[in-house]
Design a protein around this motif. Structure first.
Motif, short mmCIF file in Angstrom:
data_model
loop_
_atom_site.label_atom_id
_atom_site.label_comp_id
_atom_site.label_asym_id
_atom_site.label_seq_id
_atom_site.Cartn_x
_atom_site.Cartn_y
_atom_site.Cartn_z
N GLY A 295 -85.55 -6.07 -4.04
CA GLY A 295 -85.40 -7.22 -3.05
C GLY A 295 -85.15 -7.75 -4.24
N PRO A 296 -85.57 -8.50 -4.55
CA PRO A 296 -87.64 -8.31 -5.13
C PRO A 296 -87.99 -9.48 -3.65
CG PRO A 296 -87.35 -9.36 -6.55
CD PRO A 296 -85.68 -9.51 -6.39
N LEU A 297 -88.74 -9.11 -2.90
CA LEU A 297 -89.12 -10.20 -1.30
C LEU A 297 -90.26 -11.52 -1.69
CD1 LEU A 297 -89.13 -6.67 -0.16
CD2 LEU A 297 -89.83 -7.39 1.73
N VAL A 298 -89.68 -12.37 -1.40
CA VAL A 298 -90.02 -13.45 -1.49
C VAL A 298 -91.02 -14.29 -0.94
CG1 VAL A 298 -87.90 -14.21 -2.64
CG2 VAL A 298 -88.33 -14.62 -0.15
N THR A 299 -91.55 -13.57 0.27
CA THR A 299 -92.56 -13.88 0.86
C THR A 299 -93.17 -12.51 1.29
OG1 THR A 299 -93.65 -15.12 2.89
CG2 THR A 299 -91.10 -14.68 3.05
N ASP A 300 -94.46 -12.89 2.21
CA ASP A 300 -95.10 -11.42 2.82
C ASP A 300 -94.59 -11.83 4.58
OD1 ASP A 300 -94.90 -10.23 0.46
OD2 ASP A 300 -97.18 -11.24 0.02
N ILE A 301 -94.43 -12.91 4.83
CA ILE A 301 -94.94 -13.69 6.01
C ILE A 301 -93.88 -12.92 6.97
CG2 ILE A 301 -96.06 -15.03 5.59
CD1 ILE A 301 -94.21 -16.91 6.34
N ALA A 302 -92.36 -11.71 6.82
CA ALA A 302 -91.11 -12.33 8.17
C ALA A 302 -90.71 -10.65 8.62
CB ALA A 302 -90.13 -12.49 6.76
N PRO A 303 -92.30 -9.96 8.67
CA PRO A 303 -92.08 -8.50 9.07
C PRO A 303 -90.90 -8.69 9.97
CG PRO A 303 -94.39 -8.57 8.74
CD PRO A 303 -94.13 -10.02 8.48
N GLY A 304 -89.79 -7.71 10.20
CA GLY A 304 -88.58 -7.66 11.14
C GLY A 304 -87.72 -8.46 10.85
#
Length: 447
Positions: A295-304
């Protein structure tokens, strides 16, 4: 090669065929590249037994590379489907493939992968140890862990993720400070559990010199895994992450002393405003070693949609110094990715890597954009499709609603700005827009 590793060869002024290939691909002078490899700022993962390899350089001044994760799992042991993912990764230009198989005929699958794929092949040996030795985790010995590393090295693996920075010191920080998501690294969690069950030090840390001897023998690049990477933005840049990174910096120097090439793995989940500082911190603490980020993944609210959250973070990370992006698919956190997920993840990562290369001025990065813009100006659709990252998808979109005039697309039709400008600047005295006007209702004024 008369030297054991690419690093040793570069330090002694010897141009390996792999270094020559990377220099040609990157448009860099061999002498300049040799200095970067000798100092550890560029790694060329190239196991001496991976004969199908097309080598790539990872590190300072070179194009940002991407990695695709795949492999056999207990819930989806479809060997042919995983090989389809391999072919897809090669088709869309992924430079590396990590085989994360942890179930079934792992050696057979890995051997086929190494024999046929030109991509750099990576593994996480600790995944394989439990199935290979058919033991409970607590019964695996330190020597077992080293033996599985040797088995992977002998098979031709180019780089291995080894979580050697998770030692008693960094674990103490983790336990003292606490976390929302604890340890989300699969390999890291297994080693942490082994340490707690046995009361022993991490075997990869305790026997690090012996580990390096195995890697050096086959010129395997060590990818120093981030067992304590943040698994949520609440945990990013915390004491645990930094404690492990400090340990990894020391392990980097010890590997280089043995002539073993190094990659350093990084976060993880991280807010946008922390990414640039984290990239600089890694380069400082780990002495300029190439940085490999998930990533880094910038938010945790987007599964899918985590291929998007990861691509956003990856572009920022690479623009600020990261050298190697691990793709993330839409299925991240949810399931084993299927073929469509793999493709979406690869394309998102390639866009992020290329955008970053433009930002940091990598040699030739803008050339592809210049060429496709020229094709767009000429409305040369075939050339646009040829130059696109995913030309098949671009063609399918274009042809799904075919325009009346191929000098436009169905978005603008005869009001296409590009076509209008081409005609006017070409001396045309009449721009025909009839057919675009909507029929007026009775009593409606003409605008």
């Amino acid at each position: 090669m008369k030297y054991k590793t690419q690093m040793e060869a570069a330090r002694n002024g010897y141009v390996t065929k792999e270094l020559a290939q990377v220099a040609a691909d990157e448009g860099i002078e061999e002498k300049e590249l040799m200095q970067l490899v000798a100092s550890g700022k560029v790694a060329i993962p190239a196991n001496i037994r991976h004969t199908a390899l097309h080598p790539h350089g990872i590190g300072s001044g070179l194009r940002t590379k991407i990695n695709v994760n795949l492999g056999i799992s207990g819930d989806c042991a479809d060997y042919e489907r995983e090989m389809e993912k391999v072919r897809l990764a090669e088709k869309f230009g992924a430079e590396a493939i990590m085989d994360l198989s942890n179930y079934g005929k792992t050696q057979e699958f890995r051997q086929k992968l190494i024999e046929t794929s030109p991509a750099m092949i990576g593994t996480v040996p600790v995944y394989d140890a439990i199935g290979y030795f058919e033991k409970e985790l607590k019964d695996i010995t330190a020597q077992d862990f080293l033996n599985i590393v040797r088995i992977h090295a002998e098979s031709g693996v180019d780089f291995m993720t080894i979580h050697a920075g998770l030692n008693r010191r960094s674990v103490e920080v983790f336990l003292r400070e606490g976390r929302q998501m604890n340890i989300v690294s699969r390999g890291g969690s297994l080693l942490f559990a082994w340490m707690k069950l046995t009361g022993n030090e991490n075997p990869f840390y305790e026997h690090y010199d012996e580990l390096l001897d195995i890697l050096r023998e086959y010129d395997v690049t060590i990818s120093l895994g981030d067992a304590l990477r943040p698994g949520s933005i609440a945990d990013s840049t915390d004491a645990s992450q930094i404690a492990e990174l400090t340990e990894i910096g020391n392990l980097t120097l010890r590997a280089w002393e043995r002539g073993v090439q190094v990659l350093v793995e990084g976060p993880g989940h991280m807010a946008l405003d922390e990414i640039a500082a984290n990239m600089k911190l890694e380069k400082r603490l780990c002495h300029g070693a190439p940085y490999y980020v998930l990533g880094p993944l910038v938010t945790d609210i987007a599964p899918g949609y985590d291929h998007i959250t990861a691509a956003i973070g990856g572009a920022i990370a690479a623009a600020n110094g990261a050298d190697f992006l691990c793709y993330v698919t839409p299925a991240e956190h949810l399931r084993l990715p299927d073929l469509d997920d793999v493709k979406e993840g690869i394309i998102a990562s390639r866009i992020a890597a290329h955008a970053a290369d433009i930002a940091k001025g990598v040699r030739g990065a803008r050339e592809a954009d210049f060429k496709i813009s020229e094709a767009r100006r000429k409305l040369d659709w075939e050339e646009i499709f040829r130059l696109s990252i995913d030309g098949e998808k671009a063609r399918a979109y274009f042809e799904s609603v075919p325009p009346e005039d191929r000098h436009s697309c169905s978005m603008c039709g005869k009001m296409c700005a590009v076509n209008t400008m081409n005609k006017v600047l070409g001396g045309c005295r009449n721009i025909e827009l009839r057919g675009q006007r909507q029929e007026r209702k009775e009593g409606q004024e003409v605008l």
